[in-house]
Motif scaffolding. Structure first.
Motif, short mmCIF file in Angstrom:
data_model
loop_
_atom_site.label_atom_id
_atom_site.label_comp_id
_atom_site.label_asym_id
_atom_site.label_seq_id
_atom_site.Cartn_x
_atom_site.Cartn_y
_atom_site.Cartn_z
N UNK A 1 13.43 17.88 13.60
CA UNK A 1 13.98 17.74 15.15
C UNK A 1 13.13 17.90 16.20
N UNK A 2 11.78 18.22 16.00
CA UNK A 2 10.74 18.41 16.94
C UNK A 2 11.35 19.75 17.97
N UNK A 3 11.73 20.76 17.02
CA UNK A 3 12.34 21.83 18.09
C UNK A 3 11.50 23.23 17.64
N UNK A 4 11.94 24.30 18.36
CA UNK A 4 11.12 25.63 18.05
C UNK A 4 12.41 26.50 17.35
N UNK A 5 12.05 27.40 16.84
CA UNK A 5 12.80 28.35 15.86
C UNK A 5 12.91 29.71 16.19
N UNK A 6 14.13 30.28 15.82
CA UNK A 6 14.13 31.72 16.39
C UNK A 6 14.24 32.43 14.88
N UNK A 7 13.49 33.64 14.52
CA UNK A 7 13.41 34.36 13.39
C UNK A 7 14.25 35.57 13.29
N UNK B 1 15.66 33.11 25.53
CA UNK B 1 16.36 32.40 24.45
C UNK B 1 16.75 31.05 25.17
N UNK B 2 17.34 30.88 26.24
CA UNK B 2 17.46 29.62 26.86
C UNK B 2 16.38 28.54 26.97
N UNK B 3 15.06 29.32 27.14
CA UNK B 3 13.99 28.68 27.48
C UNK B 3 13.54 28.02 26.05
N UNK C 1 2.03 37.74 18.12
CA UNK C 1 1.92 36.93 19.33
C UNK C 1 3.35 36.20 19.62
N UNK C 2 4.24 36.70 18.74
CA UNK C 2 5.76 36.15 18.87
C UNK C 2 6.58 37.18 19.76
N UNK C 3 7.23 36.81 20.64
CA UNK C 3 8.01 37.67 21.55
C UNK C 3 9.34 38.02 20.59
N UNK C 4 9.72 39.38 20.73
CA UNK C 4 11.17 39.89 20.33
C UNK C 4 11.93 39.60 21.35
N UNK C 5 12.91 38.82 21.08
CA UNK C 5 14.06 38.38 22.18
C UNK C 5 15.14 39.50 22.15
N UNK C 6 15.32 40.33 21.31
CA UNK C 6 16.34 41.45 21.65
C UNK C 6 16.44 41.95 20.31
N UNK C 7 17.14 43.07 20.26
CA UNK C 7 17.94 44.02 19.14
C UNK C 7 19.35 44.09 19.04
N UNK C 8 19.89 43.31 18.16
CA UNK C 8 21.33 43.05 18.20
C UNK C 8 22.16 44.09 17.33
N UNK C 9 23.08 45.28 17.94
CA UNK C 9 23.57 46.17 17.33
C UNK C 9 24.81 45.62 16.23
N UNK D 1 4.00 28.39 11.79
CA UNK D 1 4.14 29.66 12.74
C UNK D 1 4.11 29.44 14.10
N UNK D 2 3.61 28.11 14.49
CA UNK D 2 3.73 27.72 16.07
C UNK D 2 5.14 27.22 16.44
N UNK D 3 6.06 27.18 15.31
CA UNK D 3 7.27 26.72 15.83
C UNK D 3 8.33 27.94 16.00
N UNK D 4 7.72 29.17 15.56
CA UNK D 4 8.48 30.43 15.78
C UNK D 4 8.48 30.75 17.18
N UNK D 5 9.35 30.76 18.03
CA UNK D 5 9.42 31.18 19.46
C UNK D 5 9.82 32.40 19.85
N UNK D 6 10.41 33.14 18.72
CA UNK D 6 11.00 34.27 19.25
C UNK D 6 11.58 34.97 17.92
N UNK D 7 11.70 36.27 17.95
CA UNK D 7 12.51 37.00 16.86
C UNK D 7 13.55 37.78 17.34
N UNK D 8 14.74 38.06 16.54
CA UNK D 8 15.69 38.70 16.85
C UNK D 8 16.04 39.75 15.63
#
Length: 773
Positions: free
Chosen positions: A425-431, A765-767, A486-494, A456-463
């Motif tokens: 798909x040529x896209x990034x992923x959220x772990x 996330x939207x980015x 080097x991967x940002x944590x996008x948030x902690x979901x309760x 690893x380059x495809x992982x753009x963020x962590x939840x």
């Protein structure tokens, strides 16, 4: 003097005609050209004298145009916008020299289709490139070969057009072999068909895989050089001459990003996609995917879910009658669109520990062992690509769900469900990681450490998901993870409460334990659901579990039947196998001895009968099994599965089960068997519609005393009127207060979206999704 314009029309779309070409066509009395080219510009030449002919008629067309011009008419001789126009012009000048009074010949060049294709792909043509026609009929093939060898050796970007022609069907294959002799198989290749006009298709693949995709005379193939790479948005870029100035224009030579998959996109569609992957199974990928779908839908975007391969016994039926994973039907609801088989092209329904029923594009293709399915996977992945291409073309964003863990190194060679799909798909992923199961930071770091650098380059963020407590306590761990990976944590979901999204499969069922206690004080209805070894579609009972006065128990032993007000036998992927499972667990005789109301759904309905036969071994190797004998019915398994969205109406025996029920029933059918009723039972309902077609088909059976009934209709308890009437009968029998049908509650997907927006970094996330906030 008469005038002959040799007009290049460019890629073929009227919007990309040059001003001079429009003027020449407007001035012409007669227009001559190849019929396909003339069809592309039909609105501009309406009312003019037209002379058209087919392929390989260049000389005849040229003579006709010169004759018309010699008669005093202004003529436009139409050609393409590429080198063909100069060949046509040269031919016209050569033939005109034979005339006593040749017309004035004016060459009007057009936009090159090669340049148009490069614009569609991104920017693969920068400084050094070669444009080679593979079907120049006046050029010997050995000379074309020498040109290809020279271009390949010079590390040029090579643009190939007219790649196939009659008598030379192997040209594109031979060209690929020549290019492979000097550059690696993962060299990016772009294929553009109908560049910059209606029906445009864009494919980014590799030199090694380019022949996996259709290439015809309307296609242009651009083969990258050693500097060409594919960026995260799927653009094919050749930054030669700019790397030193920009400092980081793309991967260095030898570090090119691999993209071996198809990404056809219409020119007006950004083709944005994002993938949600996990550190393990049941970390919350399905629910987070649904939430992201609703977040994007609430921003006015056309969104669709996608999961290439789903292994689940919880399935759903599309309006057309195709079978897909239940999770994708739920995610489609979050997108506000009907479910479609393209959302889950491959569904595996385990029928044993080493084999599964394989469902492709909604239909069963057979039962396969693990080994057989591995051999089938390349063919399956082609269907995955096709499905994704269609979804991407029709939607602004596709939200892709992965499967299990992305770090199963023993499975990656055969992966068609995780990062290979993101690559396609040529896209990034959220772990996504589940803190509720413990060791969340080890999950994250360990998962990323086990990935290859391009993965690893495809992982753009962590939840971090399913948190309970004060999120600030996680700050040191989050800082460590971000610094280490080097991967940002996008948030902690309760963990969320107050609403519920259907879960995907029985992995989640395992975590609930034997009982799920209904809400609110006071005495409750005790309902037991038999936990079969191949239980399927247990989401049938979510609506019961949500009732305030219901305590739902998943029954695993005979002792749990005591005190139940209702016993349910759910659906099963392997009915005969699960009948023997009931015997092994001591439940078979215990169910026969149970004196309360009993309900069977689908496979459970079949088990309630006297006998289940499987003469074709469609579900297992057990050809026949004795049923519980609580309903006078017998079932025979058929080779073709019935899958329908359905509407039905209760018959008199059905009203005995649910007195005062109002409204028709809605649900879906997924079953291999046909059940035949005996004289001592009556039909439960009549199906009035299946997959949009009007029918009159009897469904289910009810015992004479109304205590036992079965139905093929999954989702029957989702019908509020039926559920209320059915439960009120049980409440009256127990002396409990009757309850009205539950009122419609706030949309759970909006609640989920709000929950996620509160706890995630939405800008990031939207980015990742390619969307501006």
């Amino acid at each position: 003097m008469s005038k002959l314009y040799v007009v290049g029309i460019g890629p073929g779309d009227l919007d990309h005609m040059t001003f001079q070409a429009n003027e020449a066509l407007d001035a012409a009395d007669a227009v001559v050209g190849y019929k396909t080219y003339l069809d592309l510009i039909a609105p501009l030449i309406a009312g003019k004298e037209i002379v058209s002919s087919g392929m390989m008629k260049e000389v005849e067309r040229c003579r006709e145009a010169l004759d018309l011009a010699a008669s005093g008419k202004t003529v436009a001789l139409v050609s393409s916008g590429d080198a063909g126009i100069y060949g046509m012009a040269g031919l016209a000048l050569e033939l005109a020299a034979e005339l006593a009074a040749p017309p004035e010949i004016v060459v009007v060049p057009g936009v090159s289709a090669v340049q148009a294709a490069a614009a569609v792909l991104g920017a693969p043509l920068m400084h050094d490139f070669a444009v080679i026609s593979l079907s120049d009929l006046l050029t010997p093939w050995d000379l074309i070969e020498r040109r290809l060898v020279a271009a390949a050796a010079a590390d040029f970007v090579v643009a190939l057009y007219n790649p196939r022609s009659k008598g030379r069907v192997q040209q594109i294959e031979e060209a690929r072999q020549i290019l492979l002799s000097t550059r690696p198989a993962d060299t990016p290749v772009g294929i553009v068909r109908n560049a910059l006009r209606e029906g445009e298709e864009r494919t980014v693949t590799t030199l090694g895989r380019m022949l996996d995709h259709p290439i015809d005379m309307f296609s242009l193939v651009i083969v990258g050089n050693s500097a060409t790479f594919v960026d995260p948005a799927g653009r094919m870029v050749t930054p030669r001459g700019y790397r030193a100035a920009s400092g980081d224009a793309g991967p260095e030579k030898g570090e090119r990003k691999k993209l071996e998959a198809v990404t056809p996109l219409p020119v007006l569609n950004s083709g944005k996609a994002v993938m949600v992957v996990g550190t393990a199974s049941d970390v919350g990928k399905s629910v987070l995917t649904a939430g992201i779908c609703r977040i994007l839908r609430n921003r006015g975007l056309r969104v669709a879910p996608f999961k290439s391969q789903n292994m689940a016994l919880n399935s759903a039926v599309t309006p057309e009658g195709g079978e897909i994973g239940r999770a994708q039907a739920v995610q489609a609801a979050a997108c506000g669109i009907p479910p479609h088989t393209d959302m889950n092209p491959i569904l595996l329904k385990p029928s044993s520990d080493t084999g599964s029923q394989v469902i492709v594009a909604g239909e069963v293709v057979g039962n396969m062992s693990v080994r057989d399915y591995h051999a089938y996977k390349p063919k399956a992945f082609e269907r995955v690509r096709e499905s994704f291409d269609r979804l991407s073309a029709a939607h602004d964003v596709v939200v892709i769900e992965g499967a299990g863990s992305i770090a199963e190194i023993n499975l990656k060679a055969h992966d068609i469900a995780n990062l290979k799909v993101a690559e396609m798909a040529g896209c990034r992923a959220i772990l996504v990681a589940d803190i509720d199961r413990g060791g969340v930071f080890a999950q994250i770091v360990g998962t990323l450490e086990l990935l290859e650098p391009p993965e690893r380059e495809r992982i753009a963020g962590i939840v971090i998901n399913k948190f309970r407590g004060d999120a600030s306590l996680l700050t040191p761990g989050i800082e460590f993870v971000e610094k280490r990976t080097g991967v940002p944590v996008l948030g902690v979901v309760p963990c969320f409460s107050g609403f519920r999204i259907p879960e995907e499969d029985s992995v989640a069922l395992e975590k609930r334990g034997p009982a799920s206690v209904g809400r609110g004080p006071g005495e409750k209805l005790n309902i037991g659901v038999v936990k079969l070894s191949r239980i399927s579609n247990y989401t049938d009972f979510d609506a019961l579990e949500a009732e305030p006065d219901v305590r739902l128990t998943y029954v695993e032993g005979a002792d749990q039947l005591r005190g139940l007000d209702l016993l349910i036998i759910p659906g099963s992927k392997a009915t005969t196998t699960d009948l023997y499972f009931l015997m092994e667990r001591g439940l078979f005789e215990a169910i026969r001895a149970f004196r309360g109301p009993i309900v069977g759904i689908c496979g459970g309905y079949q088990m309630l009968g006297k006998r289940v036969s499987d003469p074709h071994a469609v579900e297992s190797g057990i050809r026949e099994a004795e049923g519980l004998g609580l309903l006078d019915v017998v079932t025979v398994m058929l080779e073709k599965k019935a899958t329908h969205q359905a509407r039905a109406e209760l018959l008199p025996a059905g009203y005995q089960v649910a007195p005062r029920c109002r409204g028709e029933l809605e649900g879906y059918e997924i079953h291999m068997g046909e059940t035949i009723l005996g004289p001592s039972v009556r039909p439960f309902a009549r199906a009035t519609e299946r997959s949009g077609r009007t029918v009159e088909v009897l469904d289910g059976a009810v015992s004479c005393d109304g205590r036992v009934f079965g139905t093929y209709l999954h989702g029957i308890f989702d019908n509020a009127g039926f559920r209320s009437a059915f439960l009120n009968k049980l409440r009256r029998a127990k002396g409990l207060e009757e309850r009205p049908a539950a009122e419609a509650q706030e949309d759970p997907f909006d609640l989920l979206a709000a929950h996620l927006e509160k706890h995630l970094d939405m800008e990031r996330l939207l980015a990742v999704c390619g969307i501006a906030r």
